[in-house]
Design a protein around this motif. Structure first.
Motif, short mmCIF file in Angstrom:
data_model
loop_
_atom_site.label_atom_id
_atom_site.label_comp_id
_atom_site.label_asym_id
_atom_site.label_seq_id
_atom_site.Cartn_x
_atom_site.Cartn_y
_atom_site.Cartn_z
N LYS A 126 -13.82 16.72 -7.65
CA LYS A 126 -14.50 15.46 -8.00
C LYS A 126 -15.97 15.72 -8.31
CE LYS A 126 -15.17 10.68 -6.59
NZ LYS A 126 -16.50 10.63 -7.21
N LEU A 127 -16.60 16.61 -7.54
CA LEU A 127 -18.00 16.93 -7.79
C LEU A 127 -18.18 17.50 -9.20
CD1 LEU A 127 -20.95 17.51 -6.85
CD2 LEU A 127 -20.12 19.73 -6.10
N ARG A 174 -16.23 17.22 -11.83
CA ARG A 174 -15.96 16.20 -12.85
C ARG A 174 -17.11 15.21 -12.96
NH1 ARG A 174 -14.42 14.96 -17.47
NH2 ARG A 174 -12.37 14.14 -17.89
N ASP A 175 -17.68 14.80 -11.82
CA ASP A 175 -18.80 13.85 -11.83
C ASP A 175 -20.03 14.46 -12.52
OD1 ASP A 175 -17.27 12.00 -10.53
OD2 ASP A 175 -18.17 12.32 -8.55
N ARG A 185 -19.43 14.67 -16.32
CA ARG A 185 -19.52 13.37 -16.97
C ARG A 185 -20.97 12.88 -17.04
NH1 ARG A 185 -14.34 10.82 -13.83
NH2 ARG A 185 -12.74 11.26 -15.40
N GLU A 186 -21.68 13.06 -15.92
CA GLU A 186 -23.06 12.57 -15.86
C GLU A 186 -23.95 13.27 -16.88
OE1 GLU A 186 -26.69 12.28 -12.58
OE2 GLU A 186 -24.61 12.36 -11.90
#
Length: 316
Positions: free
Chosen positions: A172-173, A175-176, A179-180
């Motif tokens: 998740k880290l 991917r975040d 995206r950011e």
């Protein structure tokens, strides 16, 4: 930044590590290269990074041919499987390495602190890598790559040294962060669960070739190759002779597409596994094995009827 590989090939000791690979990755896309050990996926990543010279073909970044450019001129950053941190340097010093001499130290330190804060390691800057957990080292490696402000992120199995719980949070880290920052990302893994969780699109490789490419949903629902059938999915497809449906060749069937209790086919239960909300049932049919999901535990040796809702193939 878009990335394109045009007919890229690379040979090691008469073995084709990359065999006429063609790929097109869109700007801002999270693109996963999935395959078993020795399939060529890491060689592909190293070729994009400039760490491996290709024998033929071209590598294009945003329309610019970078095939012959050295690594430091490619505007890419790579995160390695072992994180490749300098053990004698603190976290802050590791983060400053990519931009040393490229900007004023005050500016570089601020950038490094900002990246560390974003990744939750702002309080670890004075520590050495040996004083960090695997998850913390992985965050340092990500922060160091981001400090370079790359146009393309290259990740070579960055979660393989983490335990199962750490892998979920780290996915998740990553991917975040991707995206950011809207960074075009090529991510190599042999873990198909990881690939399905992260990817916008996936290229499945085997023996130096791209076998199938598409979104996770497309590949899962429209398997085009026998190798993909045995590799993609958890559990993978059961491969059986097409003769069970009066077809030539082999077909692949996912466990969720086998309907127990109905149909004209018969088999015996040889094993049962508990999967939380259901059971995975192993069925022997004319010497071949078929896996099926069922909501209740069946007895080993019990005879069952079944049918296929759908299947992939046949393949020769």
């Amino acid at each position: 930044m878009s990335v394109e590989l045009k007919s890229v090939s690379k040979t090691y000791k008469n073995v084709k590590a990359l065999d006429n690979v063609n790929l097109s990755i869109n700007k801002g896309e999270f693109f996963v290269i999935l395959g078993p050990s020795g399939s060529g996926k890491t060689t592909l990543l190293r070729a994009v990074a400039g760490l491996e010279r290709v024998e033929s073909g071209r590598i294009i970044l945003d329309g610019k041919d970078i095939t012959d450019l050295p690594p430091h001129k490619r505007e890419v950053a790579m995160v390695f499987q072992n994180y490749a941190l300098y053990p004698h340097k603190t976290v802050l010093e590791n983060l400053l390495m990519p931009v040393e001499g490229e900007m004023k130290r005050e500016e570089a330190v601020k950038l490094a602190r900002d990246m560390a804060s974003m990744l939750g390691i702002g309080d670890l800057l004075s520590r050495f890598p040996s004083e960090l957990s695997g998850g913390q080292q992985q965050r340092v490696a990500l922060a160091r790559a981001l400090v370079k402000r790359p146009k393309v992120f290259l990740m070579d199995e960055p979660l393989s040294n983490l335990d199962a719980i750490q892998r979920v949070s780290a996915r998740k880290l990553i991917r975040d962060v991707q995206r950011e920052n809207e960074i075009t990302t090529l991510y190599v893994t042999h873990d198909q669960v990881e690939a399905m969780a992260l990817a916008d699109r996936i290229a499945i490789m085997n023996q130096g070739r791209v076998i199938q490419m598409g979104t996770p949903e497309e590949i899962y629902s429209r398997v085009e190759d026998e190798f993909v059938a045995t590799f993609f999915g958890n559990p993978p497809m059961s491969l059986v002779s097409g003769k069970v449906l009066d077809l030539r060749g082999r077909i692949g069937v996912r466990p969720e597409d086998v309907e127990l209790g109905q149909g004209d086919m018969k088999g015996k239960v040889t094993d049962v596994e508990f999967w939380g909300d259901r059971y995975l049932v192993y069925i022997s049919v004319e010497g071949e094995e078929i896996r099926a999901f069922y909501p209740y535990r069946l007895r080993i040796g019990e005879e069952v009827r079944f049918k296929f809702r759908k299947y992939a193939g046949p393949w020769s």
